[in-house]
Design a protein around this motif. Structure first.
Motif, PDB file in Angstrom:
ATOM      1  N   GLN A   1     -18.760   6.179  22.645  1.00  0.00           N
ATOM      2  CA  GLN A   1     -17.581   6.864  23.177  1.00  0.00           C
ATOM      3  C   GLN A   1     -16.773   7.197  22.089  1.00  0.00           C
ATOM      4  O   GLN A   1     -16.280   6.266  21.154  1.00  0.00           O
ATOM      5  CB  GLN A   1     -16.958   6.088  24.241  1.00  0.00           C
TER       6      GLN A   1
ATOM      7  N   LYS B   1     -13.843 -12.399  23.120  1.00  0.00           N
ATOM      8  CA  LYS B   1     -14.309 -11.444  24.182  1.00  0.00           C
ATOM      9  C   LYS B   1     -15.581 -10.663  23.774  1.00  0.00           C
ATOM     10  O   LYS B   1     -15.536 -10.074  22.781  1.00  0.00           O
ATOM     11  CB  LYS B   1     -13.129 -10.434  24.286  1.00  0.00           C
TER      12      LYS B   1
ATOM     13  N   SER C   1     -14.938   8.992  27.167  1.00  0.00           N
ATOM     14  CA  SER C   1     -15.018   7.765  27.876  1.00  0.00           C
ATOM     15  C   SER C   1     -15.759   7.924  29.286  1.00  0.00           C
ATOM     16  O   SER C   1     -15.575   9.026  30.078  1.00  0.00           O
ATOM     17  CB  SER C   1     -13.247   7.717  28.001  1.00  0.00           C
ATOM     18  N   THR C   2     -16.680   7.162  29.282  1.00  0.00           N
ATOM     19  CA  THR C   2     -17.410   7.238  30.480  1.00  0.00           C
ATOM     20  C   THR C   2     -16.553   6.930  31.863  1.00  0.00           C
ATOM     21  O   THR C   2     -16.832   7.513  32.882  1.00  0.00           O
ATOM     22  CB  THR C   2     -18.678   5.785  30.379  1.00  0.00           C
ATOM     23  N   ASN C   3     -15.391   6.289  31.732  1.00  0.00           N
ATOM     24  CA  ASN C   3     -14.445   6.109  32.964  1.00  0.00           C
ATOM     25  C   ASN C   3     -14.018   7.614  33.379  1.00  0.00           C
ATOM     26  O   ASN C   3     -13.850   7.987  34.292  1.00  0.00           O
ATOM     27  CB  ASN C   3     -13.305   5.453  32.491  1.00  0.00           C
TER      28      ASN C   3
ATOM     29  N   LYS D   1     -11.588   3.575  26.502  1.00  0.00           N
ATOM     30  CA  LYS D   1     -10.344   3.351  26.801  1.00  0.00           C
ATOM     31  C   LYS D   1     -10.528   1.777  27.304  1.00  0.00           C
ATOM     32  O   LYS D   1     -11.288   1.155  28.008  1.00  0.00           O
ATOM     33  CB  LYS D   1      -9.973   3.869  28.139  1.00  0.00           C
ATOM     34  N   GLY D   2      -9.429   0.876  27.057  1.00  0.00           N
ATOM     35  CA  GLY D   2      -9.218  -0.345  27.471  1.00  0.00           C
ATOM     36  C   GLY D   2      -8.134  -0.434  28.643  1.00  0.00           C
ATOM     37  O   GLY D   2      -7.654   0.320  28.829  1.00  0.00           O
ATOM     38  N   ARG D   3      -7.919  -1.541  28.849  1.00  0.00           N
ATOM     39  CA  ARG D   3      -6.776  -1.982  30.178  1.00  0.00           C
ATOM     40  C   ARG D   3      -5.515  -2.035  29.336  1.00  0.00           C
ATOM     41  O   ARG D   3      -5.594  -2.029  27.889  1.00  0.00           O
ATOM     42  CB  ARG D   3      -6.855  -3.485  30.521  1.00  0.00           C
TER      43      ARG D   3
HETATM   44  C1  BTN Z   1     -10.669  -4.128  28.472  1.00  0.00           C
HETATM   45  O1  BTN Z   1      -9.646  -3.673  28.071  1.00  0.00           O
HETATM   46  O2  BTN Z   1     -10.849  -5.234  28.429  1.00  0.00           O
HETATM   47  C2  BTN Z   1     -11.468  -3.001  29.344  1.00  0.00           C
HETATM   48  C3  BTN Z   1     -12.339  -2.420  28.546  1.00  0.00           C
HETATM   49  C4  BTN Z   1     -13.268  -1.388  29.046  1.00  0.00           C
HETATM   50  C5  BTN Z   1     -14.287  -0.745  28.184  1.00  0.00           C
HETATM   51  C6  BTN Z   1     -15.351   0.241  29.082  1.00  0.00           C
HETATM   52  S1  BTN Z   1     -16.447   0.839  28.076  1.00  0.00           S
HETATM   53  C7  BTN Z   1     -17.206   1.821  29.420  1.00  0.00           C
HETATM   54  C8  BTN Z   1     -15.823   2.151  30.004  1.00  0.00           C
HETATM   55  N1  BTN Z   1     -15.414   3.525  29.721  1.00  0.00           N
HETATM   56  C9  BTN Z   1     -14.077   3.101  29.005  1.00  0.00           C
HETATM   57  O3  BTN Z   1     -13.394   4.029  28.327  1.00  0.00           O
HETATM   58  N2  BTN Z   1     -13.995   2.091  29.147  1.00  0.00           N
HETATM   59  C10 BTN Z   1     -14.659   1.037  29.864  1.00  0.00           C
END
Ligand code: BTN
Length: 264
Positions: free
Chosen positions: A53, A124, A29-31, A57-59
């Motif tokens: 990736q 989305k 994950s870039t995060n 990861k999302g919210r």
């Molecule tokens: C959401 O749930 O709407 C947020 C999504 C965010 C995705 C980005 S992709 C780059 C960065 N790295 C991740 O693991 N998640 C965010």
């Protein structure tokens, strides 16, 4: 087409965001990578980009579909000098920058669904995951993780998100350069972040509201097991969603998953 790191570096050398780029062909994950760099003291404006990736990861603990070579996955490290309570303003700023970036290459209007989902035709196209490291009353750093579905075809999404997700290509009927979009994204983020730190939140709030999707609609916001319903009135000076419930009581919500119950 692959991203060209050399050209990205040349284009972004002078920008507040993107002057230092960490590129990965694949990462979890870039995060997570940006968070690690943030803990090591990486300077503000450092960005992480990946071609794919393996654990996007999302919210709200969700995953983010991140196949190779078609979309944008990036995370930005910011070190704003503000109170942790003001952090939602930064994610609102990022939503505005991302929505304006998407509109540059898509004939359809981009809409922002609070807090920061970007929608094209109700589906989305972009999500933003903000994470923060803070000490006492001071933010150490904020990670803005941004995922934009660029060239993925509608039928390449997993079946469970096919009716809620879309891409710029699916909406515009053509291929788009991830390289150009990424450069525009970092330039827009630099512009709005500078505006936020120099002039405050008000102008960003006004621009954000022009692109907002929920305002004036009967809306419900879920957070864990709690559901709040009411008419969405706008966002306040911190970026909280302002809702008027059925009794006319005004509520301010800082986090959650919002959806429209009835259009205005
Ligand atoms: C959401 O749930 O709407 C947020 C999504 C965010 C995705 C980005 S992709 C780059 C960065 N790295 C991740 O693991 N998640 C965010």
């Amino acid at each position: 087409m692959e991203l060209c790191l050399q050209e990205l570096k040349k284009e972004l050398a002078e920008e507040i965001i993107g002057h230092s780029i960490h590129y990965y062909q694949e990462t979890g994950s870039t995060n997570d990578e940006a968070f690690r760099l943030g803990m090591e003291g990486a300077p503000e404006g450092t960005v992480v980009v990946a071609n794919s990736q393996s654990a996007g990861k999302g919210r709200l603990q969700r995953s983010w579909f991140s196949p190779p070579s078609s979309n944008i996955y990036t995370s930005v490290i910011l070190r704003p000098e503000c109170n942790p309570a003001d952090a939602p303003r930064i994610t609102i700023m990022a939503g505005l920058a991302a929505a304006q970036t998407i509109e540059t290459c898509c004939p359809r209007k981009a809409r922002i669904k609070w807090p920061n989902d970007i929608l094209l035709d109700g589906k989305k196209v972009c999500g933003i995951l903000a994470q923060m490291q803070s000490n006492d009353d001071k933010i150490d750093f904020v990670i803005l993780g941004i995922g934009i579905n660029v060239n993925i075809a509608a039928d390449e999404f997993p079946p469970e998100i096919r009716n809620i997700a879309t891409s710029i290509a699916a909406q515009s009927g053509g291929y788009h350069s991830r390289q150009d979009l990424l450069i525009t994204l970092y330039k827009n983020l630099s512009k709005w972040y500078k505006a936020l730190t120099s002039n405050g939140f008000e102008m960003i709030r006004e621009e954000w509201l022009k692109m907002a999707s929920l305002i004036g609609c009967e809306t419900q916001v879920k957070f864990g097991n709690e559901i709040i319903k009411g008419k969405a009135l706008g966002i306040d000076e911190r970026g909280a969603l302002v809702i008027s419930d059925s009794k006319g009581k005004v509520l301010k919500i800082l986090a959650g998953d919002a959806s429209i119950v009835k259009e205005n």
